[in-house]
Design a protein around this motif. Structure first.
Motif, PDB file in Angstrom:
ATOM      1  N   SER A  27       0.822  -1.210   0.000  1.00 21.19           N
ATOM      2  CA  SER A  27       0.000   0.000   0.000  1.00 21.19           C
ATOM      3  C   SER A  27       0.856   1.260   0.000  1.00 21.19           C
ATOM      4  O   SER A  27       0.512   2.262  -0.642  1.00 21.19           O
ATOM      5  CB  SER A  27      -0.932  -0.004   1.213  1.00 21.19           C
ATOM      6  N   ILE A  28       2.004   1.234   0.688  1.00 22.43           N
ATOM      7  CA  ILE A  28       2.894   2.401   0.700  1.00 22.43           C
ATOM      8  C   ILE A  28       3.483   2.647  -0.683  1.00 22.43           C
ATOM      9  O   ILE A  28       3.530   3.779  -1.179  1.00 22.43           O
ATOM     10  CB  ILE A  28       3.995   2.216   1.759  1.00 22.43           C
ATOM     11  N   ILE A  29       3.922   1.576  -1.344  1.00 23.52           N
ATOM     12  CA  ILE A  29       4.503   1.719  -2.689  1.00 23.52           C
ATOM     13  C   ILE A  29       3.442   2.211  -3.673  1.00 23.52           C
ATOM     14  O   ILE A  29       3.690   3.114  -4.484  1.00 23.52           O
ATOM     15  CB  ILE A  29       5.110   0.388  -3.148  1.00 23.52           C
ATOM     16  N   PHE A  30       2.234   1.639  -3.609  1.00 21.98           N
ATOM     17  CA  PHE A  30       1.180   2.051  -4.539  1.00 21.98           C
ATOM     18  C   PHE A  30       0.790   3.507  -4.321  1.00 21.98           C
ATOM     19  O   PHE A  30       0.625   4.267  -5.288  1.00 21.98           O
ATOM     20  CB  PHE A  30      -0.043   1.147  -4.361  1.00 21.98           C
ATOM     21  N   SER A  35       0.874   9.053  -6.116  1.00 25.32           N
ATOM     22  CA  SER A  35       1.146  10.459  -5.817  1.00 25.32           C
ATOM     23  C   SER A  35       2.164  11.048  -6.788  1.00 25.32           C
ATOM     24  O   SER A  35       2.032  12.200  -7.226  1.00 25.32           O
ATOM     25  CB  SER A  35       1.651  10.599  -4.376  1.00 25.32           C
ATOM     26  N   ALA A  36       3.173  10.265  -7.145  1.00 21.48           N
ATOM     27  CA  ALA A  36       4.177  10.750  -8.090  1.00 21.48           C
ATOM     28  C   ALA A  36       3.576  10.982  -9.475  1.00 21.48           C
ATOM     29  O   ALA A  36       3.881  11.978 -10.143  1.00 21.48           O
ATOM     30  CB  ALA A  36       5.328   9.743  -8.180  1.00 21.48           C
ATOM     31  N   LEU A  42      -0.228  16.998 -12.927  1.00 23.96           N
ATOM     32  CA  LEU A  42      -0.945  18.198 -12.510  1.00 23.96           C
ATOM     33  C   LEU A  42       0.037  19.203 -11.933  1.00 23.96           C
ATOM     34  O   LEU A  42       1.057  18.832 -11.346  1.00 23.96           O
ATOM     35  CB  LEU A  42      -2.007  17.849 -11.461  1.00 23.96           C
ATOM     36  N   ASP A  43      -0.310  20.488 -12.087  1.00 22.04           N
ATOM     37  CA  ASP A  43       0.516  21.514 -11.460  1.00 22.04           C
ATOM     38  C   ASP A  43       0.044  21.769 -10.040  1.00 22.04           C
ATOM     39  O   ASP A  43      -0.930  21.178  -9.565  1.00 22.04           O
ATOM     40  CB  ASP A  43       0.498  22.805 -12.283  1.00 22.04           C
TER      41      ASP A  43
END
Length: 300
Positions: A27-30, A35-36, A42-43
């Motif tokens: 879940s942390i990696i996903f 997020s990346a 998006l700006d």
């Protein structure tokens, strides 16, 4: 994400714990990769608006929930005395079903007694029913529609209102009638008057003011923010109705419906008569402290 996966709202593999570090690695990696990707696509302004629309909608739903719950039937009291210790207060607020016996003094009342007194005091007062609750919900919905339209008129038609154009004045009057009618019908419905350690003050003024501010700020967001939010919500609904609604642990009906469903695990039996067991001093021999909790020692 880990909490939702643990409940079953998301796929179970997101709740897997990496044994070496004891963290939900998948879940942390996903979440980090997602997020990346969003940060690349998006700006900063778009990300801030996406954050704002979620927060403002959550605050709006909370404010509306305060209004709806005031007209909900069957809401039980949650009370404690001023002299009750904080640990006991927490127990009462969390468990809500079972109260401590009268062991703190003659002025202490369990929740059942306080509820009976409350019903005795208000037996001549009209209590909310299912029909009055439905009428209140309809009035609140009408109120929200009127407030949303009025906020939209202030944003899009402020110049027309300043120029006293007929369509703008007529729309403002029409929406004002909607709002006043919704407030009047809502206020005519009986409230549950349930007592809690804390209740939102100045109802319905404060929740309505919160809804107005939140709706005004929501309508100030760009149209593309709403489009992105709509796509995000559609994806969430697909996951929920396609997987989560059938696999949620909280959605499984409980087989045992006794009154102790809300008692936390590991909570001691509060109705048990506890006695202090002290070692003897006359003979110099120490009594074992593992004596029965129900029977006092012979030297007491």
């Amino acid at each position: 994400m880990y909490s939702m996966a643990s409940d079953g709202l998301l796929f179970k593999f997101f709740a897997r714990i990496y044994q070496r570090t004891n963290v939900p690695l998948i879940s942390i990696i996903f979440a980090g990769v997602l997020s990346a990707i969003l940060a690349l696509m998006l700006d900063l302004k778009q990300l801030v608006e996406m954050l704002s629309i979620g927060t403002l909608l959550a605050y709006t739903l909370v404010s509306l929930s305060v209004l709806v719950l005031r007209f909900q039937p069957g809401v039980e009291d949650v009370e404690y005395d001023e002299d009750t210790p904080s640990s006991v207060r927490s127990y009462k607020v969390i468990c809500c079903q079972k109260m401590l016996p009268e062991s703190k003094g003659p002025e202490y009342k369990p929740l059942e007694s306080a509820t009976d007194d409350k019903k005795q005091e208000n037996k001549d007062t009209e209590e909310p029913t299912t029909s009055t609750s439905q009428i209140a919900k309809a009035a609140i919905s009408l109120l929200v529609v009127g407030l949303a339209g009025f906020c939209a008129l202030l944003i899009a038609g402020w110049g027309a209102l300043g120029d006293h154009e007929p369509w703008a004045i007529f729309t403002a009057i029409f929406l004002g009638i909607f709002i006043v009618f919704g407030v009047v019908v809502m206020q005519l419905q009986p409230t549950n008057n349930a007592r809690f350690p804390f209740k939102v003050p100045c109802v319905p003024v404060l929740p309505i003011a919160s809804v107005v501010v939140n709706l005004f700020l929501l309508l100030k967001l760009s149209i593309w923010t709403w489009v992105r939010f709509g796509v995000w919500m559609i994806l969430g609904f697909i996951i929920y109705f396609g997987y989560g609604i059938r696999n949620s642990v909280e959605g499984i009906p409980k087989q045992d419906t006794n009154d102790n469903d809300f008692i936390l695990q590991g909570t001691p039996d509060i109705e048990q008569d506890l006695h202090n067991v002290q070692p003897g001093h006359a003979s110099g021999e120490k009594e074992p402290l593992a004596a029965s909790f129900n029977e006092p020692s012979e030297e007491q």
